[in-house]
Design a protein around this motif. Structure first.
Motif: not given
Length: 154
Positions: A29-41
């Motif tokens: 989940f933490s590898r693909w769940f990104l909601s935008g270019e500037l967002i990190g997990i």
């Protein structure tokens, strides 16, 4: 309060079971769940069972943005329903339903044999949003997230 509903769909070349499990395994989940270019997990904690809770700490410009919820229904590999609360919902609970529909394999033009590439249609419905701003922001976020899942599967 308005009950604004957002619907986002994405076809992904992977089987439904793999895609479904990607939503419930914290490492994947933490590898693909990104909601935008500037967002990190920053971190992900998942309790994948009905009544189980989750916490997704997203980071933006050095700020941690917690996203929380509770799993309502987990019916592998077809349906995932959970509450969703974040700064973008004004810290109110909203409801997300994700369905996974395996599409029949397409036939090649020269053969009656199906190609060996499973494709799944993911349909995400986000309910109980309060206004058009929340619809717009979540549309961008969920579209980016499903694109991240697609890239993770490649």
């Amino acid at each position: 309060m308005n009950n604004q509903v957002l619907r986002v769909e994405r076809k992904i070349n992977a089987d439904a079971k793999r895609l479904f499990r990607a939503w419930l395994n914290a490492e994947d989940f933490s590898r693909w769940f990104l909601s935008g270019e500037l967002i990190g997990i920053e971190s992900v904690t998942l309790e994948p069972r009905p009544g189980g809770k989750f916490l997704i700490n997203m980071s933006l410009n050095g700020e941690i943005l917690p996203h929380t919820g509770e799993y309502i229904k987990i019916e592998e590999p077809h349906t995932l329903i959970f509450t969703w609360r974040s700064h973008a919902t004004e810290n109110r609970d909203t409801l997300v339903t994700v369905t996974f529909t395996e599409l029949s394999n397409e036939k090649s033009e020269n053969s009656e044999v199906s190609l060996k590439h499973p494709t799944t249609l993911i349909t995400l419905v986000h309910e109980m949003l309060s206004d058009e701003i929340q619809i717009k922001n979540h549309n961008h976020g969920w579209t980016s997230i499903l694109e991240g899942l697609n890239k993770w599967c490649e």
